[in-house]
Design a protein around this motif. Structure first.
Motif, PDB file in Angstrom:
ATOM      1  N   TRP A 247       0.806  -1.216   0.000  1.00  0.00           N
ATOM      2  CA  TRP A 247       0.000   0.000   0.000  1.00  0.00           C
ATOM      3  C   TRP A 247       0.842   1.271   0.000  1.00  0.00           C
ATOM      4  O   TRP A 247       0.489   2.249  -0.656  1.00  0.00           O
TER       5      TRP A 247
ATOM      6  N   ALA B 142      -8.583  -0.768   1.949  1.00  0.00           N
ATOM      7  CA  ALA B 142      -9.573  -0.564   3.008  1.00  0.00           C
ATOM      8  C   ALA B 142      -9.324   0.791   3.681  1.00  0.00           C
ATOM      9  O   ALA B 142      -8.183   1.244   3.769  1.00  0.00           O
ATOM     10  N   THR B 143     -10.382   1.410   4.161  1.00  0.00           N
ATOM     11  CA  THR B 143     -10.265   2.744   4.750  1.00  0.00           C
ATOM     12  C   THR B 143      -9.308   2.766   5.938  1.00  0.00           C
ATOM     13  O   THR B 143      -8.494   3.692   6.066  1.00  0.00           O
TER      14      THR B 143
ATOM     15  N   LEU C 211      -8.448   6.500  -1.962  1.00  0.00           N
ATOM     16  CA  LEU C 211      -9.436   5.456  -1.700  1.00  0.00           C
ATOM     17  C   LEU C 211     -10.035   4.916  -3.003  1.00  0.00           C
ATOM     18  O   LEU C 211     -10.431   3.748  -3.068  1.00  0.00           O
ATOM     19  N   LYS C 212     -10.075   5.717  -4.044  1.00  0.00           N
ATOM     20  CA  LYS C 212     -10.662   5.307  -5.328  1.00  0.00           C
ATOM     21  C   LYS C 212      -9.712   4.486  -6.200  1.00  0.00           C
ATOM     22  O   LYS C 212     -10.094   4.071  -7.291  1.00  0.00           O
ATOM     23  N   SER C 213      -8.489   4.232  -5.746  1.00  0.00           N
ATOM     24  CA  SER C 213      -7.556   3.437  -6.540  1.00  0.00           C
ATOM     25  C   SER C 213      -8.123   2.060  -6.800  1.00  0.00           C
ATOM     26  O   SER C 213      -8.801   1.484  -5.946  1.00  0.00           O
ATOM     27  N   GLU C 214      -7.841   1.522  -7.965  1.00  0.00           N
ATOM     28  CA  GLU C 214      -8.459   0.264  -8.383  1.00  0.00           C
ATOM     29  C   GLU C 214      -8.088  -0.937  -7.516  1.00  0.00           C
ATOM     30  O   GLU C 214      -8.787  -1.939  -7.514  1.00  0.00           O
ATOM     31  N   GLU C 215      -7.020  -0.839  -6.743  1.00  0.00           N
ATOM     32  CA  GLU C 215      -6.626  -1.971  -5.908  1.00  0.00           C
ATOM     33  C   GLU C 215      -7.546  -2.178  -4.711  1.00  0.00           C
ATOM     34  O   GLU C 215      -7.516  -3.228  -4.083  1.00  0.00           O
ATOM     35  N   GLY C 216      -8.354  -1.179  -4.366  1.00  0.00           N
ATOM     36  CA  GLY C 216      -9.358  -1.331  -3.327  1.00  0.00           C
ATOM     37  C   GLY C 216      -8.825  -1.369  -1.910  1.00  0.00           C
ATOM     38  O   GLY C 216      -9.172  -2.263  -1.135  1.00  0.00           O
TER      39      GLY C 216
END
Length: 150
Positions: free
Chosen positions: A26, A53-54, A46-51
């Motif tokens: 990350w 978690a917050t 947060l919108k990155s395609e790898e997803g």
């Protein structure tokens, strides 16, 4: 008293130090998003395609800031949001990220860097020059591929 990260390192091997600071998946992707896509806010990361978690994103941003890789400043237009930027220490990771791009272009036949063949060819020919140009671009608030921000 909470021990510092320096006191928690497994060894003082140079490779280990790098892995402990920026070697998790990350952290490098956050650096990538700043350098390549110009992302600056929590929501954009947060919108990155790898997803991511917050909670992981919040933890990594805080860690990278604590380690002096990122700096955080309030968004002048919306004080509820912060902007993240690479510090000089963070900018010094750009050659590493660019070398990963070259490695991926060589070994990953499905890598999206293949769409940037001209950039990869130039990077292969002049890695130090391109790294310095990218550092200057990012230092001044730019990024390599602004159209990839979403």
């Amino acid at each position: 008293m909470k021990p510092t990260h320096e006191e928690n390192v497994r060894s003082h091997c140079a490779v280990n130090y790098g892995v402990e600071i920026f070697g998790d998946r990350w952290s490098l992707l956050i650096v990538r998003d700043i350098v390549f896509a110009g992302k600056k806010t929590y929501g954009e990361f947060l919108k990155s395609e790898e997803g991511i978690a917050t909670n992981v994103l919040a933890s990594r941003l805080a860690f990278l800031e604590e380690q002096g890789i990122l700096s955080k400043s309030p968004n002048p237009d919306d004080r509820r949001k912060d902007f993240y930027a690479l510090t000089e220490k963070g900018l010094d990771l750009i050659p590493i990220a660019l070398n990963i791009v070259l490695w991926s272009a060589k070994y990953d036949s499905k890598s999206d860097v293949r769409r940037c063949e001209e950039f990869v060819a130039r990077l292969s020919r002049s890695p130090v020059q391109v790294s310095e140009e990218v550092k200057a671009l990012v230092r001044n608030g730019g990024c390599l591929f602004p159209e990839n921000k979403a």
